[in-house]
Design a protein around this motif. Structure first.
Motif, PDB file in Angstrom:
ATOM      1  N   PRO A 219       0.825  -1.214   0.000  1.00  0.00           N
ATOM      2  CA  PRO A 219       0.000   0.000   0.000  1.00  0.00           C
ATOM      3  C   PRO A 219       0.860   1.265   0.000  1.00  0.00           C
ATOM      4  O   PRO A 219       1.976   1.277   0.517  1.00  0.00           O
ATOM      5  CB  PRO A 219      -0.786  -0.109   1.305  1.00  0.00           C
ATOM      6  CG  PRO A 219       0.087  -0.917   2.203  1.00  0.00           C
ATOM      7  CD  PRO A 219       0.788  -1.900   1.294  1.00  0.00           C
ATOM      8  N   GLU A 220       0.320   2.304  -0.595  1.00  0.00           N
ATOM      9  CA  GLU A 220       0.922   3.633  -0.485  1.00  0.00           C
ATOM     10  C   GLU A 220       0.401   4.220   0.819  1.00  0.00           C
ATOM     11  O   GLU A 220      -0.801   4.233   1.061  1.00  0.00           O
ATOM     12  CB  GLU A 220       0.493   4.512  -1.657  1.00  0.00           C
ATOM     13  CG  GLU A 220       0.990   5.926  -1.559  1.00  0.00           C
ATOM     14  CD  GLU A 220       0.448   6.821  -2.652  1.00  0.00           C
ATOM     15  OE1 GLU A 220       0.605   8.041  -2.525  1.00  0.00           O
ATOM     16  OE2 GLU A 220      -0.139   6.311  -3.627  1.00  0.00           O
ATOM     17  N   ILE A 221       1.295   4.675   1.666  1.00  0.00           N
ATOM     18  CA  ILE A 221       0.908   5.203   2.969  1.00  0.00           C
ATOM     19  C   ILE A 221       1.221   6.690   3.002  1.00  0.00           C
ATOM     20  O   ILE A 221       2.329   7.109   2.655  1.00  0.00           O
ATOM     21  CB  ILE A 221       1.637   4.459   4.110  1.00  0.00           C
ATOM     22  CG1 ILE A 221       1.265   2.973   4.061  1.00  0.00           C
ATOM     23  CG2 ILE A 221       1.289   5.080   5.456  1.00  0.00           C
ATOM     24  CD1 ILE A 221       2.055   2.103   5.002  1.00  0.00           C
ATOM     25  N   PHE A 222       0.235   7.491   3.404  1.00  0.00           N
ATOM     26  CA  PHE A 222       0.440   8.937   3.474  1.00  0.00           C
ATOM     27  C   PHE A 222      -0.473   9.548   4.520  1.00  0.00           C
ATOM     28  O   PHE A 222      -1.503   8.975   4.884  1.00  0.00           O
ATOM     29  CB  PHE A 222       0.214   9.601   2.114  1.00  0.00           C
ATOM     30  CG  PHE A 222      -1.181   9.452   1.571  1.00  0.00           C
ATOM     31  CD1 PHE A 222      -2.153  10.412   1.833  1.00  0.00           C
ATOM     32  CD2 PHE A 222      -1.533   8.359   0.785  1.00  0.00           C
ATOM     33  CE1 PHE A 222      -3.440  10.276   1.332  1.00  0.00           C
ATOM     34  CE2 PHE A 222      -2.817   8.220   0.288  1.00  0.00           C
ATOM     35  CZ  PHE A 222      -3.778   9.178   0.559  1.00  0.00           C
ATOM     36  N   GLU A 223      -0.091  10.706   5.003  1.00  0.00           N
ATOM     37  CA  GLU A 223      -0.939  11.475   5.897  1.00  0.00           C
ATOM     38  C   GLU A 223      -1.801  12.389   5.042  1.00  0.00           C
ATOM     39  O   GLU A 223      -1.271  13.079   4.167  1.00  0.00           O
ATOM     40  CB  GLU A 223      -0.084  12.314   6.842  1.00  0.00           C
ATOM     41  CG  GLU A 223      -0.895  13.165   7.788  1.00  0.00           C
ATOM     42  CD  GLU A 223      -0.026  14.027   8.694  1.00  0.00           C
ATOM     43  OE1 GLU A 223      -0.592  14.956   9.302  1.00  0.00           O
ATOM     44  OE2 GLU A 223       1.183  13.792   8.770  1.00  0.00           O
ATOM     45  N   PRO A 224      -3.133  12.406   5.252  1.00  0.00           N
ATOM     46  CA  PRO A 224      -3.974  13.283   4.437  1.00  0.00           C
ATOM     47  C   PRO A 224      -3.741  14.747   4.816  1.00  0.00           C
ATOM     48  O   PRO A 224      -4.022  15.159   5.932  1.00  0.00           O
ATOM     49  CB  PRO A 224      -5.403  12.833   4.756  1.00  0.00           C
ATOM     50  CG  PRO A 224      -5.305  12.141   6.075  1.00  0.00           C
ATOM     51  CD  PRO A 224      -3.909  11.599   6.189  1.00  0.00           C
ATOM     52  N   THR A 225      -3.203  15.495   3.873  1.00  0.00           N
ATOM     53  CA  THR A 225      -2.920  16.917   4.060  1.00  0.00           C
ATOM     54  C   THR A 225      -3.517  17.674   2.878  1.00  0.00           C
ATOM     55  O   THR A 225      -3.876  17.060   1.861  1.00  0.00           O
ATOM     56  CB  THR A 225      -1.399  17.174   4.110  1.00  0.00           C
ATOM     57  OG1 THR A 225      -0.836  16.797   2.851  1.00  0.00           O
ATOM     58  CG2 THR A 225      -0.732  16.390   5.242  1.00  0.00           C
ATOM     59  N   PRO A 226      -3.611  18.992   2.966  1.00  0.00           N
ATOM     60  CA  PRO A 226      -4.122  19.757   1.821  1.00  0.00           C
ATOM     61  C   PRO A 226      -3.317  19.523   0.541  1.00  0.00           C
ATOM     62  O   PRO A 226      -3.864  19.544  -0.554  1.00  0.00           O
ATOM     63  CB  PRO A 226      -4.015  21.215   2.287  1.00  0.00           C
ATOM     64  CG  PRO A 226      -4.124  21.129   3.780  1.00  0.00           C
ATOM     65  CD  PRO A 226      -3.412  19.849   4.142  1.00  0.00           C
ATOM     66  N   GLU A 227      -2.034  19.246   0.668  1.00  0.00           N
ATOM     67  CA  GLU A 227      -1.187  19.028  -0.506  1.00  0.00           C
ATOM     68  C   GLU A 227      -1.516  17.729  -1.242  1.00  0.00           C
ATOM     69  O   GLU A 227      -1.254  17.607  -2.433  1.00  0.00           O
ATOM     70  CB  GLU A 227       0.303  19.034  -0.121  1.00  0.00           C
ATOM     71  CG  GLU A 227       0.805  20.377   0.377  1.00  0.00           C
ATOM     72  CD  GLU A 227       0.370  20.688   1.819  1.00  0.00           C
ATOM     73  OE1 GLU A 227       0.103  21.876   2.091  1.00  0.00           O
ATOM     74  OE2 GLU A 227       0.261  19.749   2.618  1.00  0.00           O
ATOM     75  N   ASN A 228      -2.047  16.736  -0.548  1.00  0.00           N
ATOM     76  CA  ASN A 228      -2.387  15.480  -1.219  1.00  0.00           C
ATOM     77  C   ASN A 228      -3.883  15.162  -1.099  1.00  0.00           C
ATOM     78  O   ASN A 228      -4.275  14.000  -1.012  1.00  0.00           O
ATOM     79  CB  ASN A 228      -1.511  14.319  -0.719  1.00  0.00           C
ATOM     80  CG  ASN A 228      -1.675  14.065   0.768  1.00  0.00           C
ATOM     81  OD1 ASN A 228      -2.665  14.455   1.364  1.00  0.00           O
ATOM     82  ND2 ASN A 228      -0.695  13.418   1.358  1.00  0.00           N
ATOM     83  N   ALA A 229      -4.700  16.216  -1.164  1.00  0.00           N
ATOM     84  CA  ALA A 229      -6.151  16.046  -1.058  1.00  0.00           C
ATOM     85  C   ALA A 229      -6.695  15.147  -2.160  1.00  0.00           C
ATOM     86  O   ALA A 229      -7.626  14.366  -1.938  1.00  0.00           O
ATOM     87  CB  ALA A 229      -6.844  17.412  -1.090  1.00  0.00           C
ATOM     88  N   ARG A 230      -6.129  15.222  -3.350  1.00  0.00           N
ATOM     89  CA  ARG A 230      -6.601  14.390  -4.460  1.00  0.00           C
ATOM     90  C   ARG A 230      -6.361  12.907  -4.173  1.00  0.00           C
ATOM     91  O   ARG A 230      -7.228  12.068  -4.393  1.00  0.00           O
ATOM     92  CB  ARG A 230      -5.916  14.785  -5.766  1.00  0.00           C
ATOM     93  CG  ARG A 230      -6.454  13.983  -6.963  1.00  0.00           C
ATOM     94  CD  ARG A 230      -5.919  14.517  -8.255  1.00  0.00           C
ATOM     95  NE  ARG A 230      -6.724  14.790  -9.369  1.00  0.00           N
ATOM     96  CZ  ARG A 230      -8.030  14.919  -9.506  1.00  0.00           C
ATOM     97  NH1 ARG A 230      -8.789  14.810  -8.468  1.00  0.00           N
ATOM     98  NH2 ARG A 230      -8.622  15.160 -10.645  1.00  0.00           N
ATOM     99  N   ALA A 231      -5.190  12.579  -3.633  1.00  0.00           N
ATOM    100  CA  ALA A 231      -4.885  11.183  -3.292  1.00  0.00           C
ATOM    101  C   ALA A 231      -5.827  10.691  -2.186  1.00  0.00           C
ATOM    102  O   ALA A 231      -6.276   9.541  -2.205  1.00  0.00           O
ATOM    103  CB  ALA A 231      -3.429  11.038  -2.870  1.00  0.00           C
ATOM    104  N   PHE A 232      -6.123  11.565  -1.227  1.00  0.00           N
ATOM    105  CA  PHE A 232      -7.054  11.210  -0.158  1.00  0.00           C
ATOM    106  C   PHE A 232      -8.444  10.943  -0.733  1.00  0.00           C
ATOM    107  O   PHE A 232      -9.088   9.945  -0.411  1.00  0.00           O
ATOM    108  CB  PHE A 232      -7.098  12.331   0.886  1.00  0.00           C
ATOM    109  CG  PHE A 232      -8.020  12.056   2.045  1.00  0.00           C
ATOM    110  CD1 PHE A 232      -7.929  10.887   2.785  1.00  0.00           C
ATOM    111  CD2 PHE A 232      -8.981  12.983   2.413  1.00  0.00           C
ATOM    112  CE1 PHE A 232      -8.774  10.633   3.855  1.00  0.00           C
ATOM    113  CE2 PHE A 232      -9.834  12.744   3.475  1.00  0.00           C
ATOM    114  CZ  PHE A 232      -9.730  11.575   4.205  1.00  0.00           C
ATOM    115  N   ARG A 233      -8.885  11.817  -1.645  1.00  0.00           N
ATOM    116  CA  ARG A 233     -10.189  11.642  -2.284  1.00  0.00           C
ATOM    117  C   ARG A 233     -10.225  10.331  -3.081  1.00  0.00           C
ATOM    118  O   ARG A 233     -11.226   9.606  -3.058  1.00  0.00           O
ATOM    119  CB  ARG A 233     -10.484  12.838  -3.186  1.00  0.00           C
ATOM    120  CG  ARG A 233     -11.854  12.804  -3.799  1.00  0.00           C
ATOM    121  CD  ARG A 233     -12.081  14.058  -4.645  1.00  0.00           C
ATOM    122  NE  ARG A 233     -13.384  14.052  -5.224  1.00  0.00           N
ATOM    123  CZ  ARG A 233     -14.406  14.770  -4.797  1.00  0.00           C
ATOM    124  NH1 ARG A 233     -14.265  15.574  -3.777  1.00  0.00           N
ATOM    125  NH2 ARG A 233     -15.573  14.691  -5.385  1.00  0.00           N
TER     126      ARG A 233
END
Length: 173
Positions: free
Chosen positions: A11-25
């Motif tokens: 899995p790709e692991i990331f913290e949801p931040t404004p910079e990666n909002a698209r990935a979070f969505r």
């Protein structure tokens, strides 16, 4: 009966931040949801809102929720305490869902009728929950609108689904 575990990538692991909002969505889009149209009567006529943020909350009392976005031009009309109806769409009703994404008054040519208080009821939905406002809760860029279900209408049909930015249909066995 045995279960074979599929081979999956890491899995790709990331913290949801404004910079990666698209990935979070996109990650949220991995969850398939049903598609609904929420309707209400306003001082300016009938209005609809396509939403996939619908869930049951309680059987006793009968409560459901949906989450309108604060950024919507229809936000105020759907969070002012008026009664509303949540319609679960059938697999063949993608055009109906799209119509209410674009226009709040996309009722022309639809089979619908007004309830006693003027709330618009879409006749071809596979389920309809007529609700009075029960509570509104803060939900970031959305509001969690909880409705007390006053009446239910249901008919046969497979639901329209939405996942990863696309519509689909679940085939009932």
């Amino acid at each position: 009966m045995s279960y074979e575990r599929p081979i999956m990538s890491a899995p790709e692991i990331f913290e949801p931040t404004p910079e990666n909002a698209r990935a979070f969505r996109q990650a949220l889009g991995r969850f398939a949801t049903g598609v609904t149209v929420v309707t209400t009567a306003t001082d300016n006529g009938t209005m609809g809102f396509t939403a996939n943020s619908f869930s049951s909350v309680s059987l006793d009392p009968p409560l459901v929720l949906w989450c309108p976005a604060r950024s919507s031009s229809r936000f105020e009309e759907f969070t002012n305490g008026r009664p509303f109806a949540i319609h679960i769409l059938a697999g063949e009703q993608q055009a109906l869902a799209d119509a209410f994404v674009q226009e709040p008054d996309a009722f022309d040519g639809l089979n619908w009728h007004a309830g006693e208080d003027g709330t618009p009821f879409l006749d071809d939905a596979i389920a309809r929950f007529y609700c009075t406002a029960h509570a509104y809760h803060e939900g970031g860029d959305h509001v969690i609108a909880v409705g007390r279900v006053r009446e239910v209408a249901v008919r046969a049909g497979a639901p329209l689904l939405f996942a990863s930015g696309s519509y689909g249909c679940f085939t009932l066995a």
